[in-house]
Design an enzyme around this catalytic site. Structure first.
Site, PDB file in Angstrom:
ATOM      1  N   CYS A 114      33.161  37.797  63.952  1.00  0.00           N
ATOM      2  CA  CYS A 114      34.124  38.252  64.868  1.00  0.00           C
ATOM      3  C   CYS A 114      34.013  39.669  65.249  1.00  0.00           C
ATOM      4  CB  CYS A 114      35.557  37.701  64.430  1.00  0.00           C
ATOM      5  SG  CYS A 114      35.622  35.959  64.355  1.00  0.00           S
ATOM      6  N   HIS A 250      40.734  42.307  68.581  1.00  0.00           N
ATOM      7  CA  HIS A 250      39.896  40.862  68.525  1.00  0.00           C
ATOM      8  C   HIS A 250      41.199  39.869  68.636  1.00  0.00           C
ATOM      9  CE1 HIS A 250      37.997  37.252  67.205  1.00  0.00           C
ATOM     10  NE2 HIS A 250      38.398  37.356  65.785  1.00  0.00           N
ATOM     11  N   ASN A 280      40.074  31.922  69.786  1.00  0.00           N
ATOM     12  CA  ASN A 280      39.231  32.829  69.370  1.00  0.00           C
ATOM     13  C   ASN A 280      37.892  32.641  69.594  1.00  0.00           C
ATOM     14  OD1 ASN A 280      37.662  34.409  67.479  1.00  0.00           O
ATOM     15  ND2 ASN A 280      39.014  33.747  65.628  1.00  0.00           N
TER      16      ASN A 280
HETATM   17  O1  UT7 Z   1      38.563  35.680  63.729  1.00  0.00           O
HETATM   18  C1  UT7 Z   1      38.230  35.561  62.436  1.00  0.00           C
HETATM   19  C2  UT7 Z   1      39.137  35.460  61.260  1.00  0.00           C
HETATM   20  N1  UT7 Z   1      39.901  34.257  61.459  1.00  0.00           N
HETATM   21  C3  UT7 Z   1      41.381  34.564  61.499  1.00  0.00           C
HETATM   22  O2  UT7 Z   1      41.948  35.797  61.617  1.00  0.00           O
HETATM   23  C4  UT7 Z   1      42.107  33.181  61.218  1.00  0.00           C
HETATM   24  C5  UT7 Z   1      43.296  33.717  60.338  1.00  0.00           C
HETATM   25  N2  UT7 Z   1      44.059  32.539  59.753  1.00  0.00           N
HETATM   26  C6  UT7 Z   1      45.222  32.172  60.773  1.00  0.00           C
HETATM   27  O3  UT7 Z   1      45.090  32.554  61.877  1.00  0.00           O
HETATM   28  C7  UT7 Z   1      46.401  31.285  60.283  1.00  0.00           C
HETATM   29  O4  UT7 Z   1      46.166  31.164  59.046  1.00  0.00           O
HETATM   30  C8  UT7 Z   1      46.137  29.632  60.626  1.00  0.00           C
HETATM   31  C9  UT7 Z   1      46.398  29.677  62.269  1.00  0.00           C
HETATM   32  C10 UT7 Z   1      44.553  29.175  60.453  1.00  0.00           C
HETATM   33  C11 UT7 Z   1      46.944  28.800  60.143  1.00  0.00           C
HETATM   34  O5  UT7 Z   1      48.370  29.191  60.078  1.00  0.00           O
HETATM   35  P1  UT7 Z   1      49.388  29.387  58.750  1.00  0.00           P
HETATM   36  O6  UT7 Z   1      50.655  29.950  59.073  1.00  0.00           O
HETATM   37  O7  UT7 Z   1      48.538  30.339  57.889  1.00  0.00           O
HETATM   38  O8  UT7 Z   1      49.358  28.032  58.181  1.00  0.00           O
HETATM   39  P2  UT7 Z   1      48.783  27.368  56.744  1.00  0.00           P
HETATM   40  O9  UT7 Z   1      47.322  27.507  56.665  1.00  0.00           O
HETATM   41  O10 UT7 Z   1      49.711  28.201  55.679  1.00  0.00           O
HETATM   42  O11 UT7 Z   1      49.485  25.984  56.874  1.00  0.00           O
HETATM   43  C12 UT7 Z   1      50.811  25.849  57.289  1.00  0.00           C
HETATM   44  C13 UT7 Z   1      50.854  24.226  57.302  1.00  0.00           C
HETATM   45  C14 UT7 Z   1      50.314  23.248  56.483  1.00  0.00           C
HETATM   46  O12 UT7 Z   1      51.072  22.061  56.259  1.00  0.00           O
HETATM   47  P3  UT7 Z   1      51.910  22.085  55.010  1.00  0.00           P
HETATM   48  O13 UT7 Z   1      50.783  22.172  53.612  1.00  0.00           O
HETATM   49  O14 UT7 Z   1      53.118  23.110  54.838  1.00  0.00           O
HETATM   50  O15 UT7 Z   1      52.513  20.658  54.942  1.00  0.00           O
HETATM   51  C15 UT7 Z   1      49.155  22.935  57.013  1.00  0.00           C
HETATM   52  O16 UT7 Z   1      48.564  21.719  56.735  1.00  0.00           O
HETATM   53  O17 UT7 Z   1      50.506  23.875  58.604  1.00  0.00           O
HETATM   54  C16 UT7 Z   1      49.521  22.957  58.883  1.00  0.00           C
HETATM   55  N3  UT7 Z   1      48.471  22.809  59.767  1.00  0.00           N
HETATM   56  C17 UT7 Z   1      48.779  22.667  60.899  1.00  0.00           C
HETATM   57  N4  UT7 Z   1      49.787  21.675  61.223  1.00  0.00           N
HETATM   58  C18 UT7 Z   1      49.586  21.134  62.692  1.00  0.00           C
HETATM   59  C19 UT7 Z   1      47.301  23.496  59.605  1.00  0.00           C
HETATM   60  N5  UT7 Z   1      46.612  23.491  60.664  1.00  0.00           N
HETATM   61  C20 UT7 Z   1      47.469  22.704  61.569  1.00  0.00           C
HETATM   62  C21 UT7 Z   1      47.617  22.201  63.004  1.00  0.00           C
HETATM   63  N6  UT7 Z   1      48.373  21.682  63.333  1.00  0.00           N
HETATM   64  N7  UT7 Z   1      46.410  22.843  63.578  1.00  0.00           N
END
Ligand code: UT7
Length: 323
Positions: A114, A250, A280
């Site tokens: 990225c 980005h 992204n």
């Molecule tokens: O460009 C390259 C670099 N990449 C990035 O910058 C991405 C960086 N990361 C992120 O943008 C975020 O971490 C995400 C968008 C990927 C995830 O958001 P988050 O607030 O960090 O969520 P999380 O991974 O802590 O997950 C929270 C909850 C989980 O459920 P439980 O365990 O709390 O029950 C996940 O299973 O959200 C759940 N979850 C989803 N729910 C609905 C994860 N993905 C999804 C989804 N839809 N697509």
């Protein structure tokens, strides 16, 4: 002194739109979750047979048209991508041919995930400032949907396809003021694609072809790292936060973008946000955002832009540009 100026921008998004509602039929997710946690409403998907090089060509042609520079006058073609058309020749060599850059010019791809566009901009700037090239075509182009696991809701809702490009030219006055590049390979396990041609085919497992990410860990490190690079970038130029007219980040997640804007004390109306429309797009996201804000008249000549990116590697980088 020779400096580098951006003299044209262009971008291209494939026609097919995939909304969050469409994804609700594919994985266990919801439009509300994706919008709230990422800021993404929809992304684009390249058509069957439409490659990274095709997207790059369309964005590059638009940037060339905007610059008024004929393709034959380009000395250097750089394509930042982690989803190239082929192992070789490079997507840049194919682009050289497809847009009509003169035979004998320099052309190569650059892989920094990225952060690829910032890496490529910095590389081209160094070529131009040291006399190795007078005009450069720098492209970020990706077909990220080809390396997505459509059963993994933690990644498939995040990425999309697209391309953005700039034409650069040697100048007496500063355009690119400084660039700052970093990498830390220890973080590979947090964001990577397991398979590459070097692994061979005998043990190739289907799932290994796709992006793997520990999103929440990546998120926290991205926010902290981008906060640090803002200070590094402004300090190196002896500039204040208040000097920055536009943040062109980005486009990975609106919450990461907002945190960086907060660090800069910049209101969100001075931040170019396009993540809602395309998700992204990795190396393509900064030049798409830049081109969008140039074409809709927000970014004006003479304004100070801060470009920043973070991605797999980890890699991260920034550029301070007087547009
Ligand atoms: O460009 C390259 C670099 N990449 C990035 O910058 C991405 C960086 N990361 C992120 O943008 C975020 O971490 C995400 C968008 C990927 C995830 O958001 P988050 O607030 O960090 O969520 P999380 O991974 O802590 O997950 C929270 C909850 C989980 O459920 P439980 O365990 O709390 O029950 C996940 O299973 O959200 C759940 N979850 C989803 N729910 C609905 C994860 N993905 C999804 C989804 N839809 N697509």
């Amino acid at each position: 002194m020779t400096y580098t100026r951006i003299i044209g921008t262009g971008s291209y998004l494939p026609e097919r739109v995939l909304t969050n509602h469409d994804l609700e039929d594919i994985v266990d997710t919801s439009d509300a979750w994706v919008r709230e946690r990422t800021g993404i409403a929809e992304r684009r998907v390249a058509a069957t047979g439409e490659t990274c090089g095709d997207l790059a060509r369309r964005a590059a042609q638009r940037a060339l048209d905007a610059s008024g520079v004929p393709a034959e006058e380009i000395d250097l073609v750089l394509v930042a991508t982690c989803t190239p058309d082929r192992i070789f020749p490079s997507t840049a060599s194919a682009l050289q041919r497809s847009v009509g850059v003169r035979p004998g010019a320099i052309a190569f791809d650059l892989s920094a995930a990225c952060s690829g566009f910032v890496y490529a901009l910095s590389t081209a700037d160094r070529f131009i400032r040291t006399g190795g090239a007078r005009r450069a075509l720098v492209v970020g182009a990706e077909t990220m949907t080809r390396i997505l696991d459509w059963t993994d809701r933690g990644t498939c809702v995040l990425f999309g396809d697209g391309a953005g490009a700039v034409v650069l030219e040697a100048s007496d006055t500063a355009g690119v003021i400084s660039t700052h590049l970093h990498s830390d390979g220890r973080y590979e396990p947090l964001l990577y694609v397991p398979w590459g041609p070097g692994q061979g085919y005998s043990n190739l497992r289907h799932k290994d072809r796709y992006i793997k990410m520990r999103g929440n860990e990546v998120f926290k490190i991205a926010v902290n790292t981008l906060s640090r690079i803002v200070d590094e970038t402004l300090d190196s130029a002896g500039l204040q936060k208040s000097d920055v007219d536009w943040l062109v980040p980005h486009q990975a997640n609106i919450r990461i973008i907002s945190a960086t804007a907060k660090k800069l004390n910049l209101p969100m109306d001075r931040v170019v946000v396009t993540v809602d429309r395309h998700g992204n797009t990795s190396a393509a996201s900064i030049p798409i955002a830049l081109d969008t804000a140039v074409r809709d008249g927000r970014i004006q000549r003479g304004e100070l832009l801060l470009l920043e990116a973070f991605g797999g590697g980890f890699t991260w980088g920034s550029a301070l540009v007087r547009f």
